[in-house]
Design a protein around this motif. Structure first.
Motif, mmCIF file in Angstrom:
data_model
loop_
_atom_site.group_PDB
_atom_site.id
_atom_site.type_symbol
_atom_site.label_atom_id
_atom_site.label_comp_id
_atom_site.label_asym_id
_atom_site.label_seq_id
_atom_site.Cartn_x
_atom_site.Cartn_y
_atom_site.Cartn_z
ATOM 1 N N ASP A 136 0.827 -1.180 -0.011
ATOM 2 C CA ASP A 136 -0.206 -0.133 0.069
ATOM 3 C C ASP A 136 0.955 1.214 -0.161
ATOM 4 O OD1 ASP A 136 -1.758 2.033 0.464
ATOM 5 O OD2 ASP A 136 -2.503 1.450 2.162
ATOM 6 N N PRO A 137 1.159 1.948 -1.130
ATOM 7 C CA PRO A 137 1.825 3.108 -1.185
ATOM 8 C C PRO A 137 1.481 4.122 -0.446
ATOM 9 C CG PRO A 137 0.767 2.927 -3.387
ATOM 10 C CD PRO A 137 0.428 1.484 -2.468
ATOM 11 N N LYS A 138 0.100 4.364 0.001
ATOM 12 C CA LYS A 138 -0.387 5.465 0.574
ATOM 13 C C LYS A 138 -0.753 4.833 2.326
ATOM 14 C CE LYS A 138 -2.799 7.206 -3.204
ATOM 15 N NZ LYS A 138 -4.122 7.791 -3.655
ATOM 16 N N ASP A 139 0.092 3.894 2.490
ATOM 17 C CA ASP A 139 -0.059 3.485 4.133
ATOM 18 C C ASP A 139 0.484 4.724 4.727
ATOM 19 O OD1 ASP A 139 -0.314 1.113 6.033
ATOM 20 O OD2 ASP A 139 1.625 2.394 6.623
ATOM 21 N N PRO A 140 -0.263 4.902 5.870
ATOM 22 C CA PRO A 140 0.056 6.382 6.838
ATOM 23 C C PRO A 140 1.378 6.299 7.484
ATOM 24 C CG PRO A 140 -1.901 5.378 7.637
ATOM 25 C CD PRO A 140 -1.591 4.669 6.250
ATOM 26 N N LEU A 141 1.868 4.955 7.861
ATOM 27 C CA LEU A 141 3.036 4.708 8.473
ATOM 28 C C LEU A 141 4.235 4.881 7.337
ATOM 29 C CD1 LEU A 141 0.963 4.140 10.550
ATOM 30 C CD2 LEU A 141 2.466 2.116 11.170
ATOM 31 N N LEU A 142 3.916 4.207 6.251
ATOM 32 C CA LEU A 142 5.044 4.168 5.378
ATOM 33 C C LEU A 142 5.047 5.565 5.024
ATOM 34 C CD1 LEU A 142 6.723 2.545 3.172
ATOM 35 C CD2 LEU A 142 4.823 2.456 1.618
ATOM 36 N N LEU A 143 4.366 6.592 4.764
ATOM 37 C CA LEU A 143 4.413 7.716 4.188
ATOM 38 C C LEU A 143 5.616 8.600 5.081
ATOM 39 C CD1 LEU A 143 1.040 8.544 2.686
ATOM 40 C CD2 LEU A 143 2.971 8.214 1.394
ATOM 41 N N GLN A 144 5.509 8.207 6.435
ATOM 42 C CA GLN A 144 6.284 9.098 7.222
ATOM 43 C C GLN A 144 7.724 8.731 7.266
ATOM 44 O OE1 GLN A 144 4.902 8.911 11.506
ATOM 45 N NE2 GLN A 144 2.999 8.113 10.574
ATOM 46 N N VAL A 145 8.179 7.529 6.537
ATOM 47 C CA VAL A 145 9.432 7.014 6.623
ATOM 48 C C VAL A 145 10.021 6.800 5.189
ATOM 49 C CG1 VAL A 145 9.262 6.068 8.823
ATOM 50 C CG2 VAL A 145 8.631 4.806 6.772
ATOM 51 N N LEU A 146 9.322 6.876 3.979
ATOM 52 C CA LEU A 146 9.821 6.793 3.065
ATOM 53 C C LEU A 146 10.069 7.878 2.081
ATOM 54 C CD1 LEU A 146 10.110 4.306 0.647
ATOM 55 C CD2 LEU A 146 7.940 5.031 -0.288
ATOM 56 N N PRO A 147 11.417 8.009 1.591
ATOM 57 C CA PRO A 147 11.766 9.284 0.960
ATOM 58 C C PRO A 147 10.964 9.528 -0.288
ATOM 59 C CG PRO A 147 13.729 8.037 1.348
ATOM 60 C CD PRO A 147 12.516 7.147 1.663
ATOM 61 N N GLN A 148 10.447 10.759 -0.564
ATOM 62 C CA GLN A 148 9.419 10.997 -1.475
ATOM 63 C C GLN A 148 10.342 12.184 -2.673
ATOM 64 O OE1 GLN A 148 6.041 10.217 -1.548
ATOM 65 N NE2 GLN A 148 6.909 8.689 -0.106
ATOM 66 N N SER A 149 10.093 11.973 -3.776
ATOM 67 C CA SER A 149 10.643 12.799 -4.756
ATOM 68 C C SER A 149 10.143 14.447 -4.248
ATOM 69 C CB SER A 149 10.024 12.362 -6.214
ATOM 70 O OG SER A 149 8.679 12.714 -6.170
ATOM 71 N N GLN A 150 9.100 14.644 -3.774
ATOM 72 C CA GLN A 150 8.784 16.123 -3.395
ATOM 73 C C GLN A 150 9.764 16.812 -2.549
ATOM 74 O OE1 GLN A 150 6.960 13.534 -3.227
ATOM 75 N NE2 GLN A 150 4.601 14.253 -3.220
ATOM 76 N N GLU A 151 10.613 15.600 -1.949
ATOM 77 C CA GLU A 151 11.743 16.386 -0.823
ATOM 78 C C GLU A 151 12.767 17.103 -1.495
ATOM 79 O OE1 GLU A 151 13.239 13.402 1.949
ATOM 80 O OE2 GLU A 151 11.225 12.149 2.008
ATOM 81 N N ALA A 152 12.849 16.987 -2.952
ATOM 82 C CA ALA A 152 13.956 17.721 -3.697
ATOM 83 C C ALA A 152 13.278 19.286 -3.884
ATOM 84 C CB ALA A 152 14.313 16.913 -5.006
ATOM 85 N N ILE A 153 12.062 19.441 -3.793
ATOM 86 C CA ILE A 153 11.386 20.925 -3.978
ATOM 87 C C ILE A 153 11.923 21.928 -2.906
ATOM 88 C CG2 ILE A 153 9.185 22.203 -4.051
ATOM 89 C CD1 ILE A 153 7.870 19.416 -4.686
ATOM 90 N N HIS A 154 12.471 22.979 -3.648
ATOM 91 C CA HIS A 154 12.951 23.885 -2.736
ATOM 92 C C HIS A 154 12.087 25.026 -2.646
ATOM 93 C CE1 HIS A 154 16.957 22.222 -2.431
ATOM 94 N NE2 HIS A 154 16.730 21.948 -3.770
ATOM 95 N N HIS A 155 11.794 25.734 -1.503
ATOM 96 C CA HIS A 155 10.728 26.656 -1.440
ATOM 97 C C HIS A 155 11.330 27.716 -0.204
ATOM 98 C CE1 HIS A 155 7.342 28.915 -0.217
ATOM 99 N NE2 HIS A 155 6.475 28.502 -1.017
ATOM 100 N N LEU A 156 11.366 29.079 -0.485
ATOM 101 C CA LEU A 156 12.029 29.895 0.170
ATOM 102 C C LEU A 156 11.696 29.909 1.811
ATOM 103 C CD1 LEU A 156 11.848 33.064 -2.021
ATOM 104 C CD2 LEU A 156 13.868 31.639 -1.560
ATOM 105 N N GLU A 157 10.379 29.567 2.039
ATOM 106 C CA GLU A 157 9.912 29.645 3.379
ATOM 107 C C GLU A 157 10.527 28.193 4.094
ATOM 108 O OE1 GLU A 157 5.739 30.202 3.744
ATOM 109 O OE2 GLU A 157 5.887 32.111 2.706
ATOM 110 N N PHE A 158 11.045 27.228 3.714
ATOM 111 C CA PHE A 158 11.302 26.151 4.292
ATOM 112 C C PHE A 158 12.692 26.140 4.009
ATOM 113 C CE2 PHE A 158 6.959 25.384 2.899
ATOM 114 C CZ PHE A 158 6.622 24.333 3.767
#
Length: 347
Positions: A75-97
């Motif tokens: 289940d790729p949307k398992d709420p526990l898996l989502l907490q620990v699996l690297p996501q492609s969105q982590e590469a997104i840069h935002h000025l406020e982050f």
């Protein structure tokens, strides 16, 4: 590129049918340390893994098997898996982050101490955890600069001793329970030797993700302390709170350790009434009081977890409308320079 793991990985069906080692240190050594190993254990095919794998942005994967057992296979949307699996969105840069949204470097008078609020100080007891949560607000923290060996604790403790207005010590990290018993007990003894300290608060995710860490010896040591001991655990979803966690919490409770929970509101994980209601109710069942619901910090690499303030307030208002007040956690955010956490009313 994500390095390919060559390690042999047990499928989840086998893991669930096999007892895990009783020793928590053995479990930590056997934790999954690559996204591939984690996804393979959960039964994802090579094709599915290719679609899910993403660069870890320098924040490595670490997930104990005890936590993985609570995930739903494939289940790729398992709420526990989502907490620990690297996501492609982590590469997104935002000025406020950014890497230090709480500006903790400004409140670091000596290595290992974060002193932001009157009456209490935070001691970085360990620079490592038993799990690497992708939303971690200290994922970029310079632990190597703050790392304290036993012989170096004296500088931190000396600072605390020189500030008699500090009555409470918060052990944090990393995760203080990732220390071995001799290390942790030595630190507790040193803190007990400071006359003006009244309370010891331990912030830890281990009772949730690696509940075997809550040994009888640990509980007995906390009960013997002259300090009032509080354990603030960290659970974000009711699925994390299986029987092994309930047993660990009961053991702490039986040894007079007060238990509170703090959660982080995370998009796609728990940002809805049903998830948070079930979480609070399950926490109460196992003797843990819902305490804080944190708005996610603006940490670089975590934009995909962001939940707006307006939506957060709306969800808490829904909780308040259908639940007893003591089951509704306080919606808060830490803001640099404030005298305490900012508390938001439901709307």
């Amino acid at each position: 590129m994500i390095p390919q793991s060559t390690a042999q990985v047990e499928p989840l069906s086998l893991i669930k049918s096999t007892s895990l080692p009783e020793d928590w240190r053995t479990q930590l050594r056997e934790a999954y340390r690559t996204p591939q190993a984690l996804l393979t254990a959960l039964g994802f095919s090579n094709t599915q893994q290719k679609a899910l794998l993403a660069d870890d942005q320098g924040f490595t994967t670490l997930v104990p098997k005890a936590f993985v057992q609570k995930m739903q296979p494939q289940d790729p949307k398992d709420p526990l898996l989502l907490q620990v699996l690297p996501q492609s969105q982590e590469a997104i840069h935002h000025l406020e982050f950014n890497n230090d949204p709480l500006q903790e470097a400004h409140f670091n008078p000596v290595p290992g101490v974060v002193h932001k609020y009157k009456g209490r100080a935070l001691l970085i007891a360990a620079g490592h955890c038993a799990i690497n949560c992708r939303y971690c607000f200290r994922r970029h923290y310079p632990y190597n600069e703050q790392k304290l060996e036993r012989t170096q604790w004296q500088q931190s403790l000396g600072y605390i001793e020189q500030h008699p207005d500090i009555e409470e010590i918060i052990l944090s990290g990393g995760d203080p329970l990732a220390l071995t018993d001799p290390q942790l007990f030595s630190l507790i003894e040193a803190i007990e030797g400071i006359a003006h300290i009244k309370r010891l608060r331990i912030h830890s995710r281990l009772p949730i993700v690696l509940p075997q860490r809550i040994t009888l010896e640990l509980c007995q040591r906390l009960e013997r302390s002259r300090l009032t001991c509080v354990m603030v655990v960290h659970a974000n979803h009711a699925n994390e709170l299986a029987a092994d966690v309930a047993l660990a919490c009961d053991r702490l409770h039986q040894h007079k350790v007060k238990l509170l929970n703090q959660s982080v509101l995370l998009a796609q994980v728990n940002d809805n009434l049903t998830s948070l209601k079930h979480l609070s109710e399950r926490l109460f069942e196992i003797g843990v009081m819902p305490y804080y619901l944190h708005l996610p910090d603006h940490v670089a690499g975590t934009t995909h977890f962001f939940v707006s303030l307006a939506r957060s307030q709306s969800i808490v208002a829904q909780m308040q409308a259908c639940m007893s007040g003591y089951l509704v956690p306080k919606l808060v955010r830490e803001e640099p320079g404030k005298l305490s956490k900012t508390l938001y009313s439901p709307r």
